[in-house]
Design an enzyme around this catalytic site. Sequence first.
Site, short mmCIF file in Angstrom:
data_model
loop_
_atom_site.label_atom_id
_atom_site.label_comp_id
_atom_site.label_asym_id
_atom_site.label_seq_id
_atom_site.Cartn_x
_atom_site.Cartn_y
_atom_site.Cartn_z
N GLU A 366 0.83 -1.21 0.00
CA GLU A 366 0.00 0.00 0.00
C GLU A 366 0.87 1.26 0.00
O GLU A 366 0.48 2.30 0.53
CB GLU A 366 -0.96 0.03 1.21
CG GLU A 366 -1.73 -1.27 1.46
CD GLU A 366 -2.74 -1.59 0.38
OE1 GLU A 366 -2.50 -1.23 -0.77
OE2 GLU A 366 -3.76 -2.22 0.69
N GLU A 370 8.95 4.29 2.87
CA GLU A 370 9.77 5.36 2.29
C GLU A 370 8.92 6.30 1.45
O GLU A 370 9.10 7.53 1.48
CB GLU A 370 10.90 4.75 1.45
CG GLU A 370 11.98 4.05 2.24
CD GLU A 370 11.56 2.68 2.78
OE1 GLU A 370 12.23 2.16 3.69
OE2 GLU A 370 10.55 2.12 2.28
#
Length: 393
Positions: A366, A370
């Site tokens: 999802e 990062e």
Amino acid sequence: MTMTTVTTTAEEREAILDAVREFADTELAPFAAERDEKHIFPRESLGKAGELGLGGIYVREDFGGTGLSRSDTVAIFEELAKGDPAVAAYISIHNMVVWMIDTYGDDAQRGEWLPKLTAMDEFGGYCLTEPGVGSDAANVATSAVRDGDDYLLTGVKQFISGAGEAAVYVVMARTGEPGARGISAFLVPGDAEGLSFGAPEKKMGWHAQPTRQVILDGVRIPASGMLGDEGRGFAIAMSALNGGRLNIAACSLGGAQWALDRAVQYVHERVAFGEPLAEKQSILFAIADMRTDLQAARLMVRDGALAVDEQAPDATMRCAMAKRFATDAGFDVANRALQLHGGYGYLQDYGIERVVRDLRVHQILEGTNEIMRLIVGREMLRPAGSASMRSAS
């Protein structure tokens, strides 16, 4: 579109959560270890989840949805994940697909797919990621070429949960120019000619749900199978991810809370160096930090859900913050719970190592954590005075 959600009282909300807890305790938790070991996809249990209204938690009621708020939804997913994080996560992905069809589908599409999906008689798959395109989602290469009244879809989708089990796939494919504006969304039936699947992926966790490639070889889809307007596919995909990120964050909370509860029980029972582990200050501090981190994450997830419910201009940023923080905290708490169990935590019989494996992927899917940082950082560095910045202050 604006969707009216069902407003629940405190008593109604608790009744819903009690029913979900009972389902998790009877249909998920007792079989979690076996499903993990034998890679069993629990179709029958998912059907029972559909009977509870868990197949369309935040979609409209006219075709079987429950119409609940995102605030109610994240509480539901936390309870489901206490029973089995892998199954709860698949229910989350299924709900994301159902919401996309409910929100962007026309009357015919909603009428065709929603009754079966909300009942969880059939399942949905979300097809965005490709072998060479992960976080760079705007550069999908799967093509949709117009052929008379149809489109021909060709390409490969990677890491698709429920692949081979789903009855319909929401597929993002390129109909136009490079970049996000050239992507459209299509509803591809699971039995479409030219649709096939790769071998099941051998994964670290999430063994109770299949993950495979979805391979489209000239799959013919009528123009009426396009979901929403041409060129809006990327925007549709991204809009679904706010809810998906909150759901996965809530699944991390549930799995980690289960692991923490087991750790608390274990340190009361385990005696070392003449006294229970619970008497040792270092253990007390560890438990306190784990509880504090989970509560902080829970409050962030609730805040993200409130932002979506209120259609706040900074909802995407608040969901990204919640997803990053809660999935990191959830994995860390579960991992520390394993450490508190010592060697026993490494054994499958205790279930802790399974939850650690299942929660690890939540930091990736999802949108990787990062990418969540990129979303938040870019939003914070927008020019002063933007609507998002004002509402975040």
